[in-house]
Write a protein that holds these residues in place. Structure first.
Motif, short mmCIF file in Angstrom:
data_model
loop_
_atom_site.label_atom_id
_atom_site.label_comp_id
_atom_site.label_asym_id
_atom_site.label_seq_id
_atom_site.Cartn_x
_atom_site.Cartn_y
_atom_site.Cartn_z
N HIS A 9 30.89 67.28 47.02
CA HIS A 9 30.95 66.61 48.32
C HIS A 9 30.63 67.60 49.43
O HIS A 9 31.44 68.46 49.77
CB HIS A 9 32.34 65.99 48.55
CG HIS A 9 32.66 64.89 47.59
ND1 HIS A 9 33.41 65.09 46.46
CD2 HIS A 9 32.30 63.58 47.58
CE1 HIS A 9 33.52 63.95 45.80
NE2 HIS A 9 32.86 63.02 46.45
N ASN A 10 29.45 67.46 50.01
CA ASN A 10 29.00 68.39 51.05
C ASN A 10 29.91 68.36 52.27
O ASN A 10 30.02 69.36 52.99
CB ASN A 10 27.56 68.05 51.45
CG ASN A 10 26.99 69.04 52.44
OD1 ASN A 10 27.04 68.82 53.64
ND2 ASN A 10 26.44 70.14 51.92
N LEU A 11 30.59 67.24 52.50
CA LEU A 11 31.48 67.14 53.66
C LEU A 11 32.62 68.15 53.59
O LEU A 11 33.09 68.64 54.62
CB LEU A 11 32.04 65.72 53.78
CG LEU A 11 31.07 64.64 54.27
CD1 LEU A 11 31.74 63.27 54.23
CD2 LEU A 11 30.59 64.95 55.69
N ILE A 12 33.08 68.45 52.38
CA ILE A 12 34.13 69.45 52.22
C ILE A 12 33.62 70.82 52.68
O ILE A 12 34.31 71.56 53.38
CB ILE A 12 34.61 69.52 50.76
CG1 ILE A 12 35.12 68.16 50.29
CG2 ILE A 12 35.69 70.59 50.59
CD1 ILE A 12 36.31 67.64 51.07
N TYR A 13 32.40 71.13 52.29
CA TYR A 13 31.76 72.38 52.71
C TYR A 13 31.65 72.45 54.23
O TYR A 13 32.01 73.46 54.85
CB TYR A 13 30.39 72.48 52.06
CG TYR A 13 29.48 73.53 52.64
CD1 TYR A 13 29.81 74.89 52.58
CD2 TYR A 13 28.27 73.17 53.24
CE1 TYR A 13 28.96 75.85 53.11
CE2 TYR A 13 27.42 74.13 53.77
CZ TYR A 13 27.78 75.46 53.70
OH TYR A 13 26.94 76.41 54.23
N GLN A 14 31.18 71.37 54.83
CA GLN A 14 31.03 71.35 56.29
C GLN A 14 32.39 71.52 56.98
O GLN A 14 32.51 72.21 57.99
CB GLN A 14 30.37 70.04 56.73
CG GLN A 14 28.95 69.84 56.20
CD GLN A 14 27.98 70.89 56.69
OE1 GLN A 14 28.18 71.50 57.75
NE2 GLN A 14 26.92 71.13 55.93
N GLY A 15 33.42 70.88 56.41
CA GLY A 15 34.75 70.99 56.99
C GLY A 15 35.30 72.40 56.91
O GLY A 15 35.89 72.91 57.87
N LEU A 16 35.11 73.06 55.76
CA LEU A 16 35.58 74.43 55.62
C LEU A 16 34.85 75.37 56.57
O LEU A 16 35.46 76.27 57.17
CB LEU A 16 35.39 74.91 54.18
CG LEU A 16 36.31 74.29 53.11
CD1 LEU A 16 36.01 74.91 51.75
CD2 LEU A 16 37.77 74.50 53.46
N LYS A 17 33.56 75.17 56.73
CA LYS A 17 32.78 76.03 57.64
C LYS A 17 33.30 75.93 59.06
O LYS A 17 33.37 76.92 59.79
CB LYS A 17 31.30 75.64 57.59
CG LYS A 17 30.55 76.15 56.39
CD LYS A 17 29.05 75.97 56.54
CE LYS A 17 28.49 76.86 57.64
NZ LYS A 17 27.01 76.79 57.71
N GLU B 268 32.44 84.08 55.01
CA GLU B 268 31.12 83.49 54.84
C GLU B 268 31.19 82.49 53.68
O GLU B 268 31.56 82.85 52.56
CB GLU B 268 30.09 84.57 54.53
CG GLU B 268 28.68 84.07 54.29
CD GLU B 268 27.98 83.63 55.57
OE1 GLU B 268 26.98 82.90 55.49
OE2 GLU B 268 28.45 84.03 56.66
N ILE B 269 30.84 81.23 53.95
CA ILE B 269 30.98 80.18 52.95
C ILE B 269 29.63 79.84 52.33
O ILE B 269 28.68 79.47 53.04
CB ILE B 269 31.59 78.90 53.55
CG1 ILE B 269 32.84 79.21 54.39
CG2 ILE B 269 31.92 77.90 52.44
CD1 ILE B 269 33.99 79.77 53.61
N PHE B 270 29.53 79.97 51.01
CA PHE B 270 28.36 79.52 50.25
C PHE B 270 28.73 78.21 49.55
O PHE B 270 29.89 77.96 49.26
CB PHE B 270 27.94 80.57 49.22
CG PHE B 270 27.44 81.85 49.81
CD1 PHE B 270 26.08 82.10 49.93
CD2 PHE B 270 28.33 82.82 50.25
CE1 PHE B 270 25.61 83.28 50.47
CE2 PHE B 270 27.88 84.01 50.80
CZ PHE B 270 26.52 84.25 50.92
N TYR B 271 27.72 77.40 49.26
CA TYR B 271 28.00 76.07 48.69
C TYR B 271 27.15 75.79 47.46
O TYR B 271 25.94 76.04 47.45
CB TYR B 271 27.74 74.99 49.74
CG TYR B 271 27.86 73.58 49.21
CD1 TYR B 271 29.09 73.06 48.82
CD2 TYR B 271 26.73 72.77 49.09
CE1 TYR B 271 29.20 71.77 48.32
CE2 TYR B 271 26.83 71.47 48.60
CZ TYR B 271 28.07 70.97 48.22
OH TYR B 271 28.17 69.70 47.73
N ALA B 272 27.80 75.27 46.42
CA ALA B 272 27.10 74.82 45.21
C ALA B 272 27.66 73.47 44.80
O ALA B 272 28.87 73.25 44.84
CB ALA B 272 27.28 75.83 44.08
N ALA B 273 26.77 72.56 44.40
CA ALA B 273 27.20 71.22 44.02
C ALA B 273 27.35 71.05 42.52
O ALA B 273 27.76 69.99 42.05
CB ALA B 273 26.20 70.18 44.55
#
Length: 205
Positions: free
Chosen positions: A10-18, A26-31
């Motif tokens: 869920h990309n929204l979780i990544y956006q929220g953490l950022k 520094e937040i990196f994201y993998a699905a």
């Protein structure tokens, strides 16, 4: 600055953490696992944060592939499951957080990960004492393969799908499933789903 890898579909979780976490992180994201492997091979990652349910993958299947490349692994999930919290502790991971809780303690864990052996909020700690604990003891006694097949079956996957994903025959899947159901004292798919919901290894969206 610390590098954090979030593995979540869920990309929204990544956006929220950022948005909410400190600029020192520094937040990196993998699905999925494949994307996560690319990142840990191309960047120095300090901490991996993994959801329990990542698409069709399970976070506990992903974590061993990532563990050699990171210093700490935390789980961030909606699963309020005594089974999963205990599993995270017993398998040597570093913390368990819930998505619907404030991020304060998790951010502290990112900044000072060695201050505690295992990080969790009061709510997660209470999960360990939940009513499902006694029933989960039977699940704990299953082999890792039986647990895996039982969970996938409860999620609705068929023999062939499970066999294809695990690279084993449908007949072998059926044998593991039958053994697991006998050990936890359930006799039907409906009973299996109810059991899985009770101990928290699956959830209804």
């Amino acid at each position: 600055m610390k590098n954090i890898l979030l593995i979540d579909d869920h990309n929204l979780i990544y956006q929220g953490l950022k948005r909410q976490l400190s600029d020192d992180l520094e937040i990196f994201y993998a699905a999925n696992t494949a994307e996560a492997k690319e990142i840990v091979h191309s960047h120095q990652i300090d901490i991996a944060v993994i959801d329990i349910s990542v698409g069709r993958e399970n976070g506990f299947d992903i974590a061993p592939d990532i563990k050699p490349f990171v210093k700490k692994i935390f789980f961030l999930t909606m699963h309020k499951s005594q089974i999963y919290v205990t599993k995270a502790m017993h398998e040597g991971y570093d913390g368990y957080f819930l998505k619907d809780e404030p991020l304060d303690l998790m951010e502290e864990a990112f900044s000072h990960p060695d201050n505690k052996k295992f990080w969790m909020t009061d709510l997660v700690a209470s999960v360990l004492e939940s009513a499902g604990a006694n029933k989960s003891e039977l699940y704990d006694k299953l082999s890792p393969r039986e647990q895996q097949i039982l969970r996938m079956t409860a999620e609705g996957a068929g023999y062939r799908d499970i066999g294809s994903k695990l690279n084993i025959s449908a007949k072998t899947v059926n044998v593991h499933r039958a053994n697991a159901m006998r050990k936890i004292n359930v006799e039907s798919q409906i009973e299996l789903v109810k059991y899985a919901l009770k101990i928290g290894i699956i959830e209804i969206d």
